[in-house]
Motif scaffolding. Structure first.
Motif, PDB file in Angstrom:
ATOM      1  N   VAL A   1     109.312  15.057  15.242  1.00 60.18           N
ATOM      2  CA  VAL A   1     110.726  15.412  15.283  1.00 60.18           C
ATOM      3  C   VAL A   1     111.452  14.932  14.030  1.00 60.18           C
ATOM      4  CG1 VAL A   1     112.912  14.924  16.437  1.00 60.18           C
ATOM      5  CG2 VAL A   1     110.917  15.575  17.790  1.00 60.18           C
ATOM      6  N   ALA A   2     111.139  13.710  13.590  1.00 61.44           N
ATOM      7  CA  ALA A   2     111.814  13.159  12.420  1.00 61.44           C
ATOM      8  C   ALA A   2     111.614  14.034  11.195  1.00 61.44           C
ATOM      9  CB  ALA A   2     111.331  11.734  12.154  1.00 61.44           C
ATOM     10  N   ARG A   3     110.401  14.571  11.029  1.00 59.03           N
ATOM     11  CA  ARG A   3     110.132  15.418   9.862  1.00 59.03           C
ATOM     12  C   ARG A   3     110.871  16.742   9.982  1.00 59.03           C
ATOM     13  NH1 ARG A   3     110.544  17.510   6.200  1.00 59.03           N
ATOM     14  NH2 ARG A   3     109.166  18.054   4.449  1.00 59.03           N
ATOM     15  N   ILE A   4     110.963  17.304  11.175  1.00 63.17           N
ATOM     16  CA  ILE A   4     111.705  18.549  11.369  1.00 63.17           C
ATOM     17  C   ILE A   4     113.200  18.316  11.121  1.00 63.17           C
ATOM     18  CG2 ILE A   4     112.363  20.327  13.034  1.00 63.17           C
ATOM     19  CD1 ILE A   4     109.485  20.578  12.158  1.00 63.17           C
ATOM     20  N   GLU A   5     113.725  17.218  11.646  1.00 64.53           N
ATOM     21  CA  GLU A   5     115.145  16.913  11.444  1.00 64.53           C
ATOM     22  C   GLU A   5     115.448  16.685   9.961  1.00 64.53           C
ATOM     23  OE1 GLU A   5     117.473  17.279  13.416  1.00 64.53           O
ATOM     24  OE2 GLU A   5     116.974  16.703  15.469  1.00 64.53           O
TER      25      GLU A   5
ATOM     26  N   THR B   1     105.262  21.311   3.253  1.00 66.80           N
ATOM     27  CA  THR B   1     104.054  21.255   2.433  1.00 66.80           C
ATOM     28  C   THR B   1     103.613  19.834   2.110  1.00 66.80           C
ATOM     29  OG1 THR B   1     105.465  21.597   0.482  1.00 66.80           O
ATOM     30  CG2 THR B   1     104.371  23.537   1.399  1.00 66.80           C
ATOM     31  N   ASP B   2     104.467  18.851   2.387  1.00 63.97           N
ATOM     32  CA  ASP B   2     104.088  17.460   2.135  1.00 63.97           C
ATOM     33  C   ASP B   2     103.480  16.792   3.364  1.00 63.97           C
ATOM     34  OD1 ASP B   2     106.339  17.394   3.709  1.00 63.97           O
ATOM     35  OD2 ASP B   2     107.308  15.747   2.628  1.00 63.97           O
ATOM     36  N   ALA B   3     103.265  17.551   4.421  1.00 65.96           N
ATOM     37  CA  ALA B   3     102.865  16.956   5.696  1.00 65.96           C
ATOM     38  C   ALA B   3     101.427  16.452   5.708  1.00 65.96           C
ATOM     39  CB  ALA B   3     103.071  17.962   6.827  1.00 65.96           C
ATOM     40  N   GLY B   4     100.557  16.995   4.869  1.00 63.20           N
ATOM     41  CA  GLY B   4      99.157  16.576   4.898  1.00 63.20           C
ATOM     42  C   GLY B   4      98.456  17.080   6.144  1.00 63.20           C
ATOM     43  N   THR B   5      97.403  16.375   6.551  1.00 68.34           N
ATOM     44  CA  THR B   5      96.647  16.749   7.746  1.00 68.34           C
ATOM     45  C   THR B   5      97.069  15.856   8.905  1.00 68.34           C
ATOM     46  OG1 THR B   5      94.731  17.537   6.505  1.00 68.34           O
ATOM     47  CG2 THR B   5      94.348  16.899   8.791  1.00 68.34           C
ATOM     48  N   GLY B   6      97.389  16.460  10.038  1.00 69.68           N
ATOM     49  CA  GLY B   6      97.821  15.690  11.201  1.00 69.68           C
ATOM     50  C   GLY B   6      98.982  16.360  11.895  1.00 69.68           C
ATOM     51  N   VAL B   7      99.883  15.532  12.456  1.00 66.62           N
ATOM     52  CA  VAL B   7     100.976  16.090  13.243  1.00 66.62           C
ATOM     53  C   VAL B   7     102.306  16.001  12.506  1.00 66.62           C
ATOM     54  CG1 VAL B   7      99.910  15.711  15.490  1.00 66.62           C
ATOM     55  CG2 VAL B   7     101.273  13.886  14.463  1.00 66.62           C
ATOM     56  N   ILE B   8     103.160  16.955  12.810  1.00 67.20           N
ATOM     57  CA  ILE B   8     104.534  17.005  12.319  1.00 67.20           C
ATOM     58  C   ILE B   8     105.427  16.613  13.485  1.00 67.20           C
ATOM     59  CG2 ILE B   8     106.348  18.517  11.445  1.00 67.20           C
ATOM     60  CD1 ILE B   8     103.976  20.293  10.355  1.00 67.20           C
TER      61      ILE B   8
END
Length: 259
Positions: A119-123, A110-117
């Motif tokens: 590998v680092a965020r998934i990890e 939910t902190d991702a904002g608008t754009g791409v997610i």
């Protein structure tokens, strides 16, 4: 067992890129329709006034795409050819049912904002949870986008996976990835802006394009992922409607939680 509805409604009054047309025959109109059809196809005459209140059954007619509301994208949605198997992607009516009733894992993005997610965020989320998905688990991305469902912003403000993040999940054995956003990819405007700035074709709908090299399905336009009580320990049922030769099918996605 507790059930949590993870589906968004198909609603003709909501903002949609492809508008939904929903026409309803009332029970009175349904009686007249039934009698006309009986006369036309079976040669049977019947007066609708003989029915209680002159009514029979209501009838709904809808015009919409298979990508309206909560739906499952089939491999054939991603392109006409693949680099796996025999080169021909499967349609939604050919997908194995056991893909769609599996243990689930929800990732809080939910902190991702608008754009791409990436590998680092998934990890980072795997580390917070303390585990990775098992093969065939259904992974759900909680971006918070469903709070804007029914508004124009729902189609322009959300986060989607980039190519490497999608491949990471598939490398772990995941075959169904869901999101509460309009698309598993970033918004159209965000994608085109990054492409014009970089000239890099790999930013063009990468999550969908990965489906040309790896067989998997997406669930888009989920809802209520924030109501799941824990990141895992629940099952997901998301059987797609069996539309012959289609690239997607609607689903009433549900989480099943053993109390």
């Amino acid at each position: 067992m507790r059930l949590i509805d993870l589906s968004s409604a198909i609603d003709a009054s909501s903002a949609e890129p492809d508008p939904v047309v929903h026409k309803v025959l009332t029970p009175r109109e349904g009686a007249e329709h039934m009698c006309a059809e009986m006369r036309k196809h079976f040669g049977v005459d019947f007066d609708p006034h003989e029915l209680p209140d002159g009514e029979f059954l209501s009838l709904d007619r809808l015009s919409l795409t298979s990508h309206t509301g909560t739906h499952v994208d089939a491999p054939s949605h991603y392109g006409s050819r693949t680099t796996y198997g025999d080169g021909t992607p499967r349609h939604i009516d050919s997908m194995p049912l056991d893909w769609f009733f599996r243990p689930g894992m929800v990732l809080d993005l939910t902190d991702a904002g608008t754009g791409v997610i990436d590998v680092a965020r998934i990890e980072k989320e795997f580390a917070r949870i303390g585990r990775r998905p098992d093969p065939m688990d259904i992974v759900l991305l909680h971006t918070g986008a469903d709070a804007r469902a029914g508004t124009p912003e729902y189609f322009t403000r959300f986060a989607g996976l980039d190519g490497p993040a999608t491949r990471l999940l598939l490398d772990l054995g995941v075959r169904v990835i869901g999101t509460d956003a309009f698309s598993l990819d970033a918004p159209f405007g965000d994608i085109i802006d990054r492409y014009r700035r970089t000239g890099d074709r790999s930013v063009l709908w990468p999550a969908h394009m990965v489906g040309r090299e790896r067989e998997y399905c997406q669930i888009e336009r989920l809802a209520n992922l924030g109501e799941l009580p824990a990141p895992y320990g629940f099952r997901v049922a998301c059987f797609p409607i069996r539309i012959a030769g289609a690239g997607a099918g609607w689903t009433r996605a549900v989480a099943l939680i053993d109390d």
